[in-house]
Design an enzyme around this catalytic site. Structure first.
Site, mmCIF file in Angstrom:
data_model
loop_
_atom_site.group_PDB
_atom_site.id
_atom_site.type_symbol
_atom_site.label_atom_id
_atom_site.label_comp_id
_atom_site.label_asym_id
_atom_site.label_seq_id
_atom_site.Cartn_x
_atom_site.Cartn_y
_atom_site.Cartn_z
ATOM 1 N N ASP A 259 0.848 -1.197 0.000
ATOM 2 C CA ASP A 259 0.000 0.000 0.000
ATOM 3 C C ASP A 259 0.882 1.245 0.000
ATOM 4 O OD1 ASP A 259 -3.243 0.311 1.067
ATOM 5 O OD2 ASP A 259 -1.975 2.096 0.990
ATOM 6 N N THR B 124 -15.774 -2.522 -9.570
ATOM 7 C CA THR B 124 -17.004 -1.972 -9.015
ATOM 8 C C THR B 124 -18.172 -2.126 -9.985
ATOM 9 O OG1 THR B 124 -18.044 0.139 -8.476
ATOM 10 C CG2 THR B 124 -16.144 0.262 -9.888
ATOM 11 N N ASP B 125 -19.398 -2.071 -9.460
ATOM 12 C CA ASP B 125 -20.579 -2.122 -10.337
ATOM 13 C C ASP B 125 -20.736 -0.816 -11.131
ATOM 14 O OD1 ASP B 125 -21.327 -0.467 -8.214
ATOM 15 O OD2 ASP B 125 -23.181 -1.544 -7.753
ATOM 16 N N GLU B 126 -19.994 0.235 -10.701
ATOM 17 C CA GLU B 126 -20.191 1.543 -11.339
ATOM 18 C C GLU B 126 -19.749 1.555 -12.803
ATOM 19 O OE1 GLU B 126 -19.248 4.914 -8.873
ATOM 20 O OE2 GLU B 126 -19.314 3.667 -7.082
ATOM 21 N N LEU C 130 -6.580 -4.511 -4.921
ATOM 22 C CA LEU C 130 -7.637 -3.581 -4.490
ATOM 23 C C LEU C 130 -7.189 -2.129 -4.503
ATOM 24 C CD1 LEU C 130 -7.870 -6.172 -2.046
ATOM 25 C CD2 LEU C 130 -10.104 -5.096 -2.150
ATOM 26 N N LYS D 51 -11.794 2.793 -13.543
ATOM 27 C CA LYS D 51 -11.929 1.379 -13.145
ATOM 28 C C LYS D 51 -12.228 0.531 -14.383
ATOM 29 C CE LYS D 51 -11.795 -0.299 -9.549
ATOM 30 N NZ LYS D 51 -10.666 -0.847 -8.768
ATOM 31 N N TYR E 20 -14.038 8.313 -12.020
ATOM 32 C CA TYR E 20 -13.706 7.128 -11.212
ATOM 33 C C TYR E 20 -14.088 5.846 -11.952
ATOM 34 C CZ TYR E 20 -14.485 3.386 -7.785
ATOM 35 O OH TYR E 20 -14.515 2.167 -7.134
#
Ligand code: NAD
Length: 378
Positions: free
Chosen positions: A35, A135-137, A83, A188, A184
């Site tokens: 990270d 993500t579902d976005e 992630l 992704k 965003y």
């Protein structure tokens, strides 16, 4: 079996739950938490496991190709659970470059380093896995017209199925075409495409999952649920975008971590799995649940803080509705959400109220100063 696994973004919200689960459940694995510790990364999220012998923290930027390639070789990495990302839509609207850099270029850098290292081994890609969390976005927005008498919330699979029947196919499926709207979700989507391209072009054993909104402990308090818990506690205004009509599908973060564990071990290479909670709420309704729960747990009169709700100008390009169909994951790998929403939200509010020091440190930025001294952030 011994495995050497890198979990990127392990100091963030979801990543810390994944790291904790893997470190506790698989003592025979080496778990490396990689990270950069941006504002969203906080090692205090992992205090309870930081001394375990199978856990190591490495401070690194995923965009640093040379450093990651070296790490792959030094640690003989055979699994990557990715992630690390810039994850806040509002920040992406203000600063899209950072999102393209981290989410697209960072993912590409990991893929290329993994490819070079794994292809240099005699067994090549055998036993290897690159698992990308998305993500579902990326799918865009669903329709907001609810058939008469069928209105969110839908908090169980049964009510969700009733909804599903009424809507027909108006859910995100693994086959839904990508149609991202925010910087965003566009970043992704770009990273998801690169991951799939590395499978299709080089044969890398990749998996992608697309998950709905997560909630639970250790979420950075710029996101709706922890922000509002903190504001209600301190009696600060609760800024609600537009009329608060937007619908999101909420999943308890530990259920997401459990899905990641199952998919990492049993998911089919090159597949996509959708992960969702069968738990659709209008933002305004979820906010009311949070207010009532915080009030009750603080010994205030339930609903006393409803007047903190303050409607503000809607977010640019605000997607109307997200809802995930995770039937494939249930059917093929037997995963389903373990918590009813009422239980999950109670657990979550209690956690933030009992961990006020964590919340205060994060909101004041104290945790970053502490780790800056420790890790000499450049
Ligand atoms: N939160 C959600 O509801 C949700 C839902 C679906 C998918 N996701 C995805 O899950 C992942 C984790 O989300 P989250 O909510 O835990 O995010 P988060 O913002 O809480 O954590 C992100 C972590 O990544 C680290 N990071 C950021 N840039 C980095 C870089 N360049 N190099 C190394 N590390 C870096 C941060 O320090 C932080 O620890 C993201 O990929 C996100 O897109 C999140």
């Amino acid at each position: 079996m011994k495995r050497n696994i890198v979990i990127t973004g392990g100091a963030g919200f979801i990543g810390s739950h994944v790291v904790r689960l893997f470190v506790n459940k698989y003592p025979e694995y080496n778990i490396i938490n990689l990270d950069k510790l941006t504002y969203a990364g906080n090692l205090a999220n992992l205090k309870d496991i930081e001394d375990k012998p199978n856990y190591k923290f490495v401070k690194m930027d995923i965009c640093d190709f040379d450093a990651f390639y070296q790490l792959m070789q030094d640690e003989q990495i055979d699994g990557i659970i990715h992630l690390a990302a810039e994850s806040h839509v509002d920040r992406s609207i203000k600063d899209p470059f950072t999102f393209a850099r981290t989410n697209v270029m960072g993912t590409l850098s990991l893929l290329q380093a993994a490819k070079l290292y794994w292809e240099s081994l005699p067994e090549k890609y055998e036993g290897k896995r690159f698992y990308h969390i998305s993500t579902d976005e990326v799918y865009g927005a669903l329709s907001m017209t609810h058939p008469e008498g069928i209105e969110p919330p839908f908090t169980t699979k049964a009510s969700s199925s009733q909804h599903h029947e009424a809507y027909g196919e108006d859910f995100f499926l693994e086959t839904t075409k990508y149609n991202p709207h925010s910087p965003y979700s566009a970043s992704k989507a770009g990273s998801d495409h690169f991951v799939r391209a590395f499978h299709d072009t080089y044969g890398m054993p990749t998996i992608v999952t697309n998950c709905s909104n997560n909630y639970g402990p250790y979420q950075f308090p710029e996101k709706l649920i922890p922000l509002f818990i903190n504001n209600i506690r301190n009696r600060k205004p609760l800024p609600v975008y537009g009329k608060g009509e937007n619908v999101r599908d909420w999943l308890f973060v530990e259920d997401h971590a459990r899905a990641i564990d199952i998919i990492f071990h049993e998911g089919k290479v090159a597949e996509t799995y959708n992960i969702g909670g069968y738990n659709e709420w209008k933002n305004i309704d979820i906010i009311k649940v949070v207010i009532n729960t915080v009030d009750r747990l603080l010994g205030r009169k339930e609903g006393e803080d409803l007047d903190l709700i303050t409607y503000v100008t809607d977010r640019l390009g605000h997607d109307a509705r997200y809802a995930i169909d995770s039937t494939k994951l249930q059917r093929e790998l037997g995963w389903e959400p373990s918590l009813q929403f009422e239980e999950g939200i109670e657990k979550t509010v209690k956690w933030y109220l009992e961990n006020q020091e964590w919340l205060d440190n994060v909101t004041s930025g104290v945790y970053q100063k502490y780790y800056e001294n420790m890790y000499q952030v450049k």
